[in-house]
Enzyme design. Sequence first.
Site, PDB file in Angstrom:
ATOM      1  N   LYS A  10       0.843  -1.209   0.000  1.00 26.46           N
ATOM      2  CA  LYS A  10       0.000   0.000   0.000  1.00 26.46           C
ATOM      3  C   LYS A  10       0.868   1.245   0.000  1.00 26.46           C
ATOM      4  CE  LYS A  10       0.863   1.246   4.488  1.00 26.46           C
ATOM      5  NZ  LYS A  10       1.638   2.414   4.877  1.00 26.46           N
ATOM      6  N   VAL A  96      11.004  -4.564   2.644  1.00 22.37           N
ATOM      7  CA  VAL A  96      10.961  -4.866   4.079  1.00 22.37           C
ATOM      8  C   VAL A  96      11.223  -3.568   4.860  1.00 22.37           C
ATOM      9  CG1 VAL A  96      12.071  -6.196   5.921  1.00 22.37           C
ATOM     10  CG2 VAL A  96      11.756  -7.214   3.653  1.00 22.37           C
ATOM     11  N   GLY A  99       7.597   1.000   4.815  1.00 23.61           N
ATOM     12  CA  GLY A  99       6.450   1.917   4.849  1.00 23.61           C
ATOM     13  C   GLY A  99       5.396   1.555   3.818  1.00 23.61           C
ATOM     14  N   ALA A 101       3.643  -1.532   4.167  1.00 16.18           N
ATOM     15  CA  ALA A 101       2.809  -2.544   4.833  1.00 16.18           C
ATOM     16  C   ALA A 101       3.156  -3.975   4.425  1.00 16.18           C
ATOM     17  CB  ALA A 101       1.318  -2.271   4.603  1.00 16.18           C
ATOM     18  N   SER A 104       2.366  -6.286   7.332  1.00 18.33           N
ATOM     19  CA  SER A 104       0.908  -6.390   7.456  1.00 18.33           C
ATOM     20  C   SER A 104       0.347  -7.282   6.361  1.00 18.33           C
ATOM     21  CB  SER A 104       0.272  -4.997   7.355  1.00 18.33           C
ATOM     22  OG  SER A 104       0.751  -4.168   8.376  1.00 18.33           O
ATOM     23  N   ASP A 137      -2.486  -1.664  10.170  1.00 13.73           N
ATOM     24  CA  ASP A 137      -2.584  -1.685   8.705  1.00 13.73           C
ATOM     25  C   ASP A 137      -3.048  -3.033   8.159  1.00 13.73           C
ATOM     26  OD1 ASP A 137      -1.646   0.898   8.642  1.00 13.73           O
ATOM     27  OD2 ASP A 137       0.357   0.379   7.912  1.00 13.73           O
TER      28      ASP A 137
HETATM   29  O1  C5P Z   1      -0.480  -1.176  14.780  1.00 16.08           O
HETATM   30  P1  C5P Z   1       0.944  -1.458  14.504  1.00 16.08           P
HETATM   31  O2  C5P Z   1       1.499  -2.581  15.328  1.00 16.08           O
HETATM   32  O3  C5P Z   1       1.259  -1.619  13.049  1.00 16.08           O
HETATM   33  O4  C5P Z   1       1.742  -0.155  14.947  1.00 16.08           O
HETATM   34  C1  C5P Z   1       3.130  -0.137  15.043  1.00 16.08           C
HETATM   35  C2  C5P Z   1       3.543   1.066  15.886  1.00 16.08           C
HETATM   36  O5  C5P Z   1       3.264   2.274  15.159  1.00 16.08           O
HETATM   37  C3  C5P Z   1       2.794   1.214  17.186  1.00 16.08           C
HETATM   38  O6  C5P Z   1       3.422   0.502  18.206  1.00 16.08           O
HETATM   39  C4  C5P Z   1       2.872   2.712  17.443  1.00 16.08           C
HETATM   40  O7  C5P Z   1       4.144   3.062  17.946  1.00 16.08           O
HETATM   41  C5  C5P Z   1       2.784   3.274  16.042  1.00 16.08           C
HETATM   42  N1  C5P Z   1       1.411   3.644  15.652  1.00 16.08           N
HETATM   43  C6  C5P Z   1       0.831   4.759  16.199  1.00 16.08           C
HETATM   44  N2  C5P Z   1      -0.446   5.112  15.837  1.00 16.08           N
HETATM   45  C7  C5P Z   1      -1.122   4.394  14.918  1.00 16.08           C
HETATM   46  C8  C5P Z   1      -0.536   3.261  14.327  1.00 16.08           C
HETATM   47  C9  C5P Z   1       0.735   2.906  14.714  1.00 16.08           C
HETATM   48  O8  C5P Z   1       1.427   5.444  17.030  1.00 16.08           O
HETATM   49  N3  C5P Z   1      -2.336   4.765  14.571  1.00 16.08           N
END
Ligand code: C5P
Length: 297
Positions: A10, A96, A99, A101, A104, A137
């Site tokens: 993405k 990898v 940014g 995803a 994800s 994501d």
């Molecule tokens: O949700 P995910 O595990 O992908 O998020 C990785 C990190 O990105 C989180 O631990 C947080 O530090 C940051 N994050 C955030 N706010 C979001 C999504 C991600 O601060 N909405």
Amino acid sequence: MSVTVRVPAKVNVQLGVGPARPDGFHDLANVFLAVGLYDEITVTPADALRVTCDGPGADQVPLDRTNLAARAALALAERYGREPDVHIHIDKDIPVAGGMAGGSADGAGALLACDALWGTGASRDELLAICAELGSDVPFSLVGGAALGTGRGEKLTGLAVGATFHWVFAMAGRGLSTPAVFREFDRLAEGADVPDPVASQDLLDALAAGDAGALAVAVSNDLQPAALSLHPELADTLAAGRAAGALAALVSGSGPTTAFLAGDADEAAVIAGVLRASGTCASVRVAEAPAAGATVV
Ligand code: C5P
């Protein structure tokens, strides 16, 4: 017997970031667009859970239970009271820690693949709920296309897209950690009044109309200053793509991949050539958007 699922990368055409919440996450106005770069996840019955990975950057992918693909298999197995006894193979093409995803995508792909292999009969909503537990994501990787993500990015509303958009992606030589970029966002925002993020109506209209020129004017990424602060050399990549005729140049998500919107496929090829020769990035890819979400192949 095995099941293979193809999952797209993405780009965020808008990444509006609000203030840090008490739980450490940030509320987002996150406009996702799935792009035609794919990881393929294959699951095969095995004695015990095992993850392998091939492809560019595969050496940086964790193969233990921190891998989102492994976590997806564990979450689904637990819910259906069975052993997570699969070999998960990731054929990696999404950069990898880029940014885009990629992690994800592997989570969503493994979930869909295990679901098909095990015949759980889980509903789409159940799968989406597991995705949201795995990461902000991951639900979008399952659905693909284009969507507005609110909350921490996991609450999705599908969006209309009126045409194919042509993108060029420049990969950096080293990755960026998403939590580190959000921490840098917080550091840069210290003392400032960060407004609640709102989706740009001009951007949604440009997507719906399939108007690349209007989309280029409307794209934005609130994480870009933080990514540039941690990777100042990305400014050179952005400048090289703009000079090559990109309609818009921005950091993809938390970076360090940079994304360039082209007017058509020929312009994308020209921008890709110029970026490759610029010496400002490690590799360059061209991809169309929107792409379909996770699909059993
Ligand atoms: O949700 P995910 O595990 O992908 O998020 C990785 C990190 O990105 C989180 O631990 C947080 O530090 C940051 N994050 C955030 N706010 C979001 C999504 C991600 O601060 N909405």
